[in-house]
Design a protein around this motif. Structure first.
Motif, PDB file in Angstrom:
ATOM      1  N   GLU A 136      46.193 -46.936  15.179  1.00 29.08           N
ATOM      2  CA  GLU A 136      46.031 -47.734  16.414  1.00 29.08           C
ATOM      3  C   GLU A 136      46.035 -49.260  16.074  1.00 29.08           C
ATOM      4  OE1 GLU A 136      46.676 -47.257  19.675  1.00 29.08           O
ATOM      5  OE2 GLU A 136      47.353 -45.356  19.017  1.00 29.08           O
ATOM      6  N   ARG A 137      45.276 -49.504  14.952  1.00 29.56           N
ATOM      7  CA  ARG A 137      45.177 -51.052  14.697  1.00 29.56           C
ATOM      8  C   ARG A 137      46.317 -51.507  14.216  1.00 29.56           C
ATOM      9  NH1 ARG A 137      40.094 -52.870  14.382  1.00 29.56           N
ATOM     10  NH2 ARG A 137      38.381 -51.550  14.787  1.00 29.56           N
ATOM     11  N   LEU A 138      47.300 -50.547  13.517  1.00 34.98           N
ATOM     12  CA  LEU A 138      48.618 -51.126  13.260  1.00 34.98           C
ATOM     13  C   LEU A 138      49.524 -51.348  14.242  1.00 34.98           C
ATOM     14  CD1 LEU A 138      49.053 -48.679  10.004  1.00 34.98           C
ATOM     15  CD2 LEU A 138      48.907 -51.336   9.984  1.00 34.98           C
ATOM     16  N   ARG A 139      49.320 -50.223  15.268  1.00 32.05           N
ATOM     17  CA  ARG A 139      50.137 -50.481  16.440  1.00 32.05           C
ATOM     18  C   ARG A 139      49.940 -51.619  17.159  1.00 32.05           C
ATOM     19  NH1 ARG A 139      48.793 -44.408  17.091  1.00 32.05           N
ATOM     20  NH2 ARG A 139      50.595 -43.397  16.035  1.00 32.05           N
ATOM     21  N   ALA A 140      48.660 -52.075  17.307  1.00 28.40           N
ATOM     22  CA  ALA A 140      48.275 -53.337  17.967  1.00 28.40           C
ATOM     23  C   ALA A 140      48.986 -54.605  17.255  1.00 28.40           C
ATOM     24  CB  ALA A 140      46.636 -53.566  17.920  1.00 28.40           C
ATOM     25  N   LYS A 141      49.338 -54.325  16.100  1.00 26.46           N
ATOM     26  CA  LYS A 141      49.992 -55.491  15.324  1.00 26.46           C
ATOM     27  C   LYS A 141      51.545 -55.501  15.531  1.00 26.46           C
ATOM     28  CE  LYS A 141      46.755 -57.774  13.232  1.00 26.46           C
ATOM     29  NZ  LYS A 141      46.496 -59.294  13.064  1.00 26.46           N
ATOM     30  N   GLY A 142      51.767 -54.398  16.277  1.00 27.58           N
ATOM     31  CA  GLY A 142      53.428 -54.317  16.731  1.00 27.58           C
ATOM     32  C   GLY A 142      54.093 -53.191  15.852  1.00 27.58           C
ATOM     33  N   PHE A 143      53.475 -52.575  14.999  1.00 23.21           N
ATOM     34  CA  PHE A 143      54.051 -51.461  14.055  1.00 23.21           C
ATOM     35  C   PHE A 143      54.283 -50.181  14.958  1.00 23.21           C
ATOM     36  CE2 PHE A 143      52.041 -54.327  11.119  1.00 23.21           C
ATOM     37  CZ  PHE A 143      53.070 -54.502   9.994  1.00 23.21           C
ATOM     38  N   GLU A 144      55.338 -49.453  14.686  1.00 27.94           N
ATOM     39  CA  GLU A 144      55.407 -48.052  15.138  1.00 27.94           C
ATOM     40  C   GLU A 144      54.805 -47.295  14.088  1.00 27.94           C
ATOM     41  OE1 GLU A 144      59.228 -46.704  16.103  1.00 27.94           O
ATOM     42  OE2 GLU A 144      59.859 -48.299  17.372  1.00 27.94           O
ATOM     43  N   VAL A 145      53.901 -46.250  14.250  1.00 29.56           N
ATOM     44  CA  VAL A 145      53.369 -45.451  13.347  1.00 29.56           C
ATOM     45  C   VAL A 145      53.392 -44.114  13.684  1.00 29.56           C
ATOM     46  CG1 VAL A 145      51.106 -45.345  12.073  1.00 29.56           C
ATOM     47  CG2 VAL A 145      51.726 -47.640  13.070  1.00 29.56           C
ATOM     48  N   THR A 146      53.427 -43.187  12.554  1.00 31.73           N
ATOM     49  CA  THR A 146      53.257 -41.753  12.720  1.00 31.73           C
ATOM     50  C   THR A 146      52.366 -41.256  11.742  1.00 31.73           C
ATOM     51  OG1 THR A 146      54.972 -41.559  10.839  1.00 31.73           O
ATOM     52  CG2 THR A 146      55.854 -41.667  13.316  1.00 31.73           C
ATOM     53  N   VAL A 147      51.701 -40.504  12.184  1.00 34.08           N
ATOM     54  CA  VAL A 147      50.482 -39.584  11.427  1.00 34.08           C
ATOM     55  C   VAL A 147      50.698 -38.132  11.237  1.00 34.08           C
ATOM     56  CG1 VAL A 147      48.119 -39.292  11.189  1.00 34.08           C
ATOM     57  CG2 VAL A 147      48.806 -41.374  12.201  1.00 34.08           C
ATOM     58  N   THR A 148      51.030 -37.927   9.796  1.00 31.01           N
ATOM     59  CA  THR A 148      51.251 -36.571   9.473  1.00 31.01           C
ATOM     60  C   THR A 148      50.001 -36.123   8.434  1.00 31.01           C
ATOM     61  OG1 THR A 148      53.454 -36.871   9.575  1.00 31.01           O
ATOM     62  CG2 THR A 148      52.773 -34.707   8.749  1.00 31.01           C
ATOM     63  N   VAL A 149      49.471 -34.937   8.850  1.00 25.02           N
ATOM     64  CA  VAL A 149      48.451 -34.151   8.038  1.00 25.02           C
ATOM     65  C   VAL A 149      48.651 -32.864   7.659  1.00 25.02           C
ATOM     66  CG1 VAL A 149      46.046 -33.595   8.012  1.00 25.02           C
ATOM     67  CG2 VAL A 149      46.567 -35.909   9.101  1.00 25.02           C
ATOM     68  N   ASP A 150      48.678 -32.609   6.438  1.00 29.32           N
ATOM     69  CA  ASP A 150      49.018 -31.258   5.980  1.00 29.32           C
ATOM     70  C   ASP A 150      47.983 -30.706   5.199  1.00 29.32           C
ATOM     71  OD1 ASP A 150      49.751 -28.766   5.239  1.00 29.32           O
ATOM     72  OD2 ASP A 150      51.948 -29.286   4.362  1.00 29.32           O
ATOM     73  N   GLU A 151      46.916 -30.296   5.491  1.00 30.59           N
ATOM     74  CA  GLU A 151      45.840 -29.933   4.501  1.00 30.59           C
ATOM     75  C   GLU A 151      46.183 -28.618   3.653  1.00 30.59           C
ATOM     76  OE1 GLU A 151      43.094 -31.739   4.290  1.00 30.59           O
ATOM     77  OE2 GLU A 151      42.862 -32.768   6.186  1.00 30.59           O
ATOM     78  N   ALA A 152      46.979 -27.962   4.069  1.00 32.49           N
ATOM     79  CA  ALA A 152      47.369 -26.754   3.241  1.00 32.49           C
ATOM     80  C   ALA A 152      48.154 -27.069   2.114  1.00 32.49           C
ATOM     81  CB  ALA A 152      48.391 -25.912   4.062  1.00 32.49           C
ATOM     82  N   ASP A 153      48.605 -28.349   1.964  1.00 29.88           N
ATOM     83  CA  ASP A 153      49.414 -28.779   0.660  1.00 29.88           C
ATOM     84  C   ASP A 153      48.313 -29.263  -0.350  1.00 29.88           C
ATOM     85  OD1 ASP A 153      51.226 -29.572  -1.282  1.00 29.88           O
ATOM     86  OD2 ASP A 153      52.254 -31.013  -0.170  1.00 29.88           O
TER      87      ASP A 153
END
Length: 319
Positions: A70-87
């Protein structure tokens, strides 16, 4: 440019898609205690991206990563978050990597210590040579034509002596670091310490009881939601997965059809969403920036067509 924040236990938390001077560094380097993001990211020349230190082989905090996004988006960036705890790496793999890194540190620290010792000896020799040219016990003759040179020589001797002492201390410091790093594996594998470690890991009844209870709770919750999905499937809901797609197929998502660029374990890679403007079908050839793509998780999939089915649809003008 899309910033991709990914976390796996194998690789830790990595941040891809930033450029030097684009404003992302000030966000990534900052601490944000209110969101739990207290560890500033660091740039890795080796990885070619930002990373969160000490995040490998550990569970991450999804809310913390979302707060960073969200802080990066507030700076105008498009951001994706991917979490894979199984890897994840096995403990043996992780420990072997830690031992190798300790060996590399020992080698590096040894070079630092050797170089500092060489500089110390060189500085001491410079001072000794200058002092050898001064008669023993000869004071500085104030007002004499030799005064200026004598004071300069005295200053150079003092500087060389300080440098020699500082470099000698630096050599001792790095030698100590080398010794500690070299002894890492021996320290970790010491039988007495290992026995205490095992006792601590398996001998805590409160920890074992809590883990058993949590396992039971999670098993019940998973079973409950799996029953919900089974009921939805009986009513016609389709659960999509990697087995349903191959490269070149088309996926219905986000209100349009997208050509599949890559089939992943948890998602499909498609052309970037920016290519959708004014289109109901987005082909691979429509991707204006090939290095920018989008990942669509399978729970966002609403339909599938093979490449042949898409060609027939386009020929019949059904789309």
């Amino acid at each position: 440019m899309t910033v991709e924040i990914t976390h796996t236990r194998r690789e830790g938390t990595l941040i891809h898609g930033t450029d030097k001077g684009d404003g992302s560094a000030e966000v990534l380097r900052a601490r944000h205690y209110e969101s739990g993001y207290t560890q500033p990211a660091r740039w890795s020349r080796h990885l070619g991206c930002w990373y969160l230190p000490h995040s490998r082989d550990k569970r991450t905090s999804r809310p913390m990563l979302e707060a960073l996004a969200e802080r990066l988006r507030a700076k105008g960036f498009e951001v994706t978050v991917t979490v894979d705890e199984a890897d994840r790496r096995t403990f043996a793999e992780a420990e072997a990597d830690r031992v190798q890194r300790a060996e590399e540190r020992a080698e590096r620290f040894g070079r630092y210590a050797e170089n500092a010792a060489v500089r110390s000896d060189a500085a001491w020799e410079r001072g000794r040579r200058i002092a050898a040219g001064v008669p023993l016990g000869q004071p500085i003759l104030v007002g004499h034509h030799s005064e200026r040179r004598a004071r300069r020589d005295q200053e150079r001797i003092e500087t060389a002596t300080r440098t020699s002492i500082d470099e000698r201390e630096r050599a001792r410091y790095w030698a100590g670091r080398e010794q500690a790093a070299a002894g890492y594996e021996r320290f970790r594998r010491d039988p007495a310490r290992t026995l205490r470690r095992i006792e601590k890991l398996i001998g805590n009844p409160e920890t074992r009881q809590e883990l058993d209870l949590r396992h039971q709770e999670l098993s019940e919750e998973i079973a409950y939601w799996q029953d919900v999905i089974k009921e939805a499937e009986r009513n016609g809901f389709k659960v999509w997965s990697k087995a349903d797609f191959r490269r070149g197929d088309y996926v219905l998502a986000y209100g349009a059809w997208w050509e599949v660029l890559r089939v992943n374990a948890k998602s499909l890679t498609i052309p970037h969403l920016h290519n959708r403007t004014g289109k109901k079908i987005v082909h691979a050839a429509d991707n204006l920036h090939p290095h920018r793509t989008w990942r669509t998780p399978y729970d966002e999939v609403r339909g599938r067509m093979s490449a042949e089915e898409m060609r027939r649809k386009l020929t019949s003008a059904d789309l």
